[in-house]
Design an enzyme around this catalytic site. Sequence first.
Site, PDB file in Angstrom:
ATOM      1  N   ARG A 232       4.546  -3.457  -3.539  1.00  0.00           N
ATOM      2  CA  ARG A 232       3.115  -3.302  -3.365  1.00  0.00           C
ATOM      3  C   ARG A 232       2.890  -3.624  -1.810  1.00  0.00           C
ATOM      4  O   ARG A 232       3.825  -4.471  -1.196  1.00  0.00           O
ATOM      5  CB  ARG A 232       2.452  -4.516  -4.156  1.00  0.00           C
ATOM      6  CG  ARG A 232       2.298  -4.235  -5.602  1.00  0.00           C
ATOM      7  CD  ARG A 232       1.563  -3.154  -6.013  1.00  0.00           C
ATOM      8  NE  ARG A 232       1.421  -2.748  -7.314  1.00  0.00           N
ATOM      9  CZ  ARG A 232       1.961  -2.109  -8.060  1.00  0.00           C
ATOM     10  NH1 ARG A 232       2.917  -1.419  -7.583  1.00  0.00           N
ATOM     11  NH2 ARG A 232       1.835  -1.691  -9.401  1.00  0.00           N
ATOM     12  N   GLU A 261      -4.671   1.727  -0.193  1.00  0.00           N
ATOM     13  CA  GLU A 261      -4.420   2.904  -0.513  1.00  0.00           C
ATOM     14  C   GLU A 261      -5.551   4.010  -1.251  1.00  0.00           C
ATOM     15  O   GLU A 261      -6.080   3.492  -2.325  1.00  0.00           O
ATOM     16  CB  GLU A 261      -3.053   3.146  -1.617  1.00  0.00           C
ATOM     17  CG  GLU A 261      -1.924   2.210  -1.010  1.00  0.00           C
ATOM     18  CD  GLU A 261      -0.705   2.124  -1.973  1.00  0.00           C
ATOM     19  OE1 GLU A 261       0.202   1.739  -1.700  1.00  0.00           O
ATOM     20  OE2 GLU A 261      -1.244   2.195  -3.368  1.00  0.00           O
ATOM     21  N   HIS A 284       3.094   6.389  -1.931  1.00  0.00           N
ATOM     22  CA  HIS A 284       3.166   5.633  -3.413  1.00  0.00           C
ATOM     23  C   HIS A 284       3.389   6.828  -4.327  1.00  0.00           C
ATOM     24  O   HIS A 284       2.697   6.963  -5.371  1.00  0.00           O
ATOM     25  CB  HIS A 284       1.676   5.031  -3.599  1.00  0.00           C
ATOM     26  CG  HIS A 284       1.839   3.998  -4.532  1.00  0.00           C
ATOM     27  ND1 HIS A 284       0.836   3.122  -4.501  1.00  0.00           N
ATOM     28  CD2 HIS A 284       2.409   3.919  -5.566  1.00  0.00           C
ATOM     29  CE1 HIS A 284       0.918   2.219  -5.602  1.00  0.00           C
ATOM     30  NE2 HIS A 284       2.104   2.752  -6.180  1.00  0.00           N
TER      31      HIS A 284
END
Length: 309
Positions: A232, A261, A284
């Site tokens: 993360r 994000e 991601h």
Amino acid sequence: MRAVILDLDTMGEGISLEPLKACGIELSQWPATSPDQVKERIADAEIIITNKVVISAEAINDANKLSLICVLATGTNNIDMQAAETAGVAVKNVTAYGTPSISQHTFGLIIALANRLKQVDRDMTDGAWQRSTTISAFLHPMTQLAGKQLTIVGSGELGRAVARLAEAFGMQVVFAARPGNSNDSRPSLHEVLPNTDVLSLHCPLTEATKGLINADNLPLLKPGALLVNCARGGVINEVDALKALRSGQLGGLAVDVLPEEPPHDGHPLLDALSENLNLLVTPHIAWGTLEARQRVIELTAENINHHLN
């Protein structure tokens, strides 16, 4: 039974919704849903299917037909869990859907850093091989992974999958103790960093792991060590890590996650991508193979069928 998907676009292209339709539900779908659209779109829904759309207490209380919220992810931090429990609304997430995908991406980043593929590719584009006086153009120092120590923070299914890949490459794998757990008998991160050649993070973002890798402990790593974060954003202090990379203290840095994000306001790591650094940033996507994304849909269908039955 009426169900609504609020943010289908977050699942990417190519997936089939047939497993959901086979549940016998009446399915409505939206590519994206803004906060002010949530109330209207879930008004008559008995099942909400969401990835990142926030389902607040107000939304739960206003949806008087609601009985199930399905999250197309492992994390449920976008759901007001207390309100759901009070209202008698079940919340179901999905787990272990992307282990092969994420472990593959993680090790791909490790290999790319070890062989400095981004920098080599950039030099090749500039004609470096054509100018070479020998058959092999040794443009950047590469690292052989066999015999090196991979330290993993996070010993869940994902961490163990990365460990198996590392062992296939002949690496020595060490799991650090879980941050914040004083009863963990494994060596602490502080103890294992001095012998670490590659550090890979696979732990959740908690108070104990926020900024886990920072200016205080980065100097403990072996000079030139590689750092990979597919956990993360915020588990590492990215600014500190970038400074260590620029100084040569880190030999390579790769992340698939950032604290915000998408990073609409930018980020220092993104700004540094134009520099001649052994730096990789991916958006991601470690979890995002078609197989993994389709597995999310299949597991969600299982959750719905279990609820209906």
